[in-house]
Enzyme design. Structure first.
Site, PDB file in Angstrom:
ATOM      1  CB  CYS A   1      -0.979  -0.044   1.169  1.00 50.72           C
ATOM      2  SG  CYS A   1      -2.443   0.961   0.864  1.00 50.72           S
TER       3      CYS A   1
ATOM      4  CD  GLU B   1      -1.352  -6.227   5.247  1.00 52.61           C
ATOM      5  OE1 GLU B   1      -1.112  -6.502   4.051  1.00 52.61           O
ATOM      6  OE2 GLU B   1      -1.509  -5.053   5.652  1.00 52.61           O
TER       7      GLU B   1
ATOM      8  CG  HIS C   1      -3.623  -3.524   3.168  1.00 58.55           C
ATOM      9  ND1 HIS C   1      -2.561  -3.080   3.913  1.00 58.55           N
ATOM     10  CD2 HIS C   1      -4.245  -2.425   2.705  1.00 58.55           C
ATOM     11  CE1 HIS C   1      -2.543  -1.760   3.924  1.00 58.55           C
ATOM     12  NE2 HIS C   1      -3.558  -1.334   3.191  1.00 58.55           N
TER      13      HIS C   1
END
Ligand code: GLN
Length: 543
Positions: free
Chosen positions: A381, A517, A515
């Site tokens: 990001c 994650e 993202h």
């Protein structure tokens, strides 16, 4: 009809209710049940989207674009069930809903009160939008005794009354160990349960966090004074990795007691091989790598909860331990501090998501170091935006390139879409006057360029990933950067939004606007983290 498990916490905060609930859900899943997890948060913010990560830790984003509490991240990592908008609610949102109704005249002139209007709204939320779940686990944020938690506790008390045998209450407490007396103390637990019972909730199961094994006598005492069967006083000892929690709870009979409390005696035995495998890999790695995470909120690691877990997952996939070095980016803004001196030991460098100007120049220097020293680089990001600015400044002849997030640069290669597109052709952000709700949030598709590094890593030509950002890399700089060795390898389906940028002539240099994650799981590490850690392992063999 779904059975409900309500989870409250007592004695002190930060006992890990979210983790406890997630681990229980994973055990029920391992027995073949379908689960959903929810969180009721007593704070007044409408959602955690505008809360400082220092205060509240990471803001976890769902596929459908909800900005939620970080506990929902635990829920997903342990169960793999994607959370939804309807799985996290706060006092603020509940009141907002009720007040909107009041303004519309829905209450027909009646007096609007905490009981029944607020509690009804909470009950509706807890029971809405379900499918064919066997169990719904509802965690109440905060600690019993907090003033703001009262309407939530009253609402679940009522639900317990209405659902009868289909509701079970679990209370998580702490047994402090007094070293001088060599004793675990039960009094705080007794008081906390007393508080809960004074509100009308009798817990069925007590989950007791403790540093020491709880002697049988103490369990009997807790059971007797708290009105809970002795065998339903479960000890929750500290474990070496959070992924050991389901195994440790199962050993203590937690899931069995929960099923028993519902009167279920014929549930299949759980298949826990997945968890055994994960724990084995975490505790017995074959090697280790050092990853430097260069960011801003490094003092509070909860601010990067999912990221930290995803790096561990990358380690699980490669059978290595990942040592994360959290590095404050601001120090690189002082010309005397060279990134090489601070992060030279790192086998890979990651710049995570972030907001605002502070520390950004330092992040740009960290990217430059990773690019030039050919150390694997992962920009997430903000970390992708910084990589694009770095490339524009140092390779593409735009020394004053920047982002409009920090003011006026020349040019702003990153900016609000409205600043660089004609009309609203690509307008995907939700517009509003409030600070909340002005971001591109949730899952969006991304087409991968065939033959690119990311297409190879994903083994796909289209992926869906979650977003949380206001600014976008301006597609107008694609050609400029591609001439100097970058590849825009992931684009929105209409081709207007750069989603992934990579450098071809580099061992591993990938920036993603989304993202990843948020979607990584210990049992299904995200391909980008798996590949990034693999690159770190290769790098570790070079140095
Ligand atoms: N501040 C940047 C933006 O709003 C990046 C956000 C992030 O990293 N999550 O676009």
């Amino acid at each position: 009809m779904a059975r409900f498990i309500f989870i409250t916490g007592g004695v002190v905060s930060s006992l890990g209710k979210g983790l406890a609930g997630a681990a229980l859900a994973s055990l029920l899943q391992a027995r073949g049940f379908k689960v959903r997890m929810r969180k009721l948060d007593p704070y007044i913010n409408v959602d955690p989207g505008t809360m400082n990560p220092y205060e509240h830790g990471e803001c976890y984003v769902t596929d459908d674009g909800a900005e939620t509490d970080l506990d929902l991240g635990h829920y997903e990592r342990f169960t793999g069930v994607p959370s939804r908008q309807t799985d996290n609610v706060t006092t603020g949102r509940i009141y907002q809903t009720v007040i909107r109704k009041e303004r519309r005249g829905d209450y027909l002139g009646g007096t609007v009160q905490v009981i029944p209007h607020i509690t009804n709204a909470i009950k509706e939320f807890a029971t809405a939008n379900l499918e064919d779940e066997d169990f719904v686990l509802v965690e109440i944020g905060g600690t019993v005794g907090d003033i703001e938690g009262l309407p939530f506790l009253e609402a679940i008390r009522q639900l317990g009354y209405e659902l009868r045998d289909n509701a079970v209450f679990i209370h998580l407490t702490l047994l402090p160990y007094i070293a001088a007396a060599k004793e675990l103390k039960t009094k705080p637990t007794q008081h906390s349960v007393k508080e809960l019972r004074s509100i009308g909730i009798q817990p069925d199961i007590l989950l007791c966090r403790s540093e020491q094994p709880i002697p049988q006598g103490q369990r009997r005492k807790i059971g007797l004074f708290c009105n809970v069967p002795e065998e339903a006083v479960i000890q929750a000892l500290d474990v070496k990795t959070i992924y050991e929690v389901p195994l440790s709870y199962h050993e203590e009979g937690f899931d069995e007691q929960v099923l028993k409390a519902f009167g279920i005696n014929d549930a299949p035995k759980p298949d826990l091989s997945v968890w055994h495998n994960i724990v084995n890999r975490v505790l017995h790695p074959e090697g280790e790598v050092n990853v430097a995470v260069v960011g801003k909120y490094i003092e509070l690691q909860d601010a990067y909860k999912s990221l930290n877990e995803s790096l561990i997952h990358g380690g699980i996939a490669n059978n290595v331990r990942v040592n994360v070095k959290w590095v404050e980016s601001e120090q690189f803004e002082n010309a005397e501090t060279s990134p090489a001196a601070v992060i030279g030991e790192a086998h890979a460098i990651l710049v995570p998501g972030g907001f605002g100007e502070r520390g950004a120049e330092g992040k740009i220097r960290a990217v430059q170091y990773a690019r030039e020293a050919k150390i694997p680089y992962f920009g997430i990001c903000f970390g992708m935006q910084m990589a694009v600015i770095e490339g524009c400044r140092h390779l593409a002849g735009l020394p004053k390139a920047g982002t409009s997030e920090f003011g006026h640069y020349d040019p702003n290669v990153v900016g609000l879409m409205t600043e660089w597109t004609r009309g609203n052709k690509t307008e995907v952000r939700r517009e509003g006057d409030d600070l909340g709700g002005t971001m591109r949030l949730g899952s969006y598709p991304c087409n991968l360029v065939p033959g690119s590094h990311v297409a190879e890593i994903y083994g796909a030509d289209r992926v869906d990933e979650r977003h949380r950002h206001r600014y976008e890399v301006n597609i107008a700089y694609k050609d400029v950067l591609e001439k100097v060795g970058y590849k825009f390898s992931g684009l929105s389906p209409d081709g207007d939004l750069p989603e992934i940028v990579e450098i071809t002539d580099h061992p591993w240099f990938i920036g993603v606007q989304f993202h990843p994650e948020l979607k990584s799981k210990p049992f299904a590490p995200h391909p980008l983290f798996e590949s990034f850690i693999e690159a770190a392992v290769k790098q570790s063999r070079l140095v």
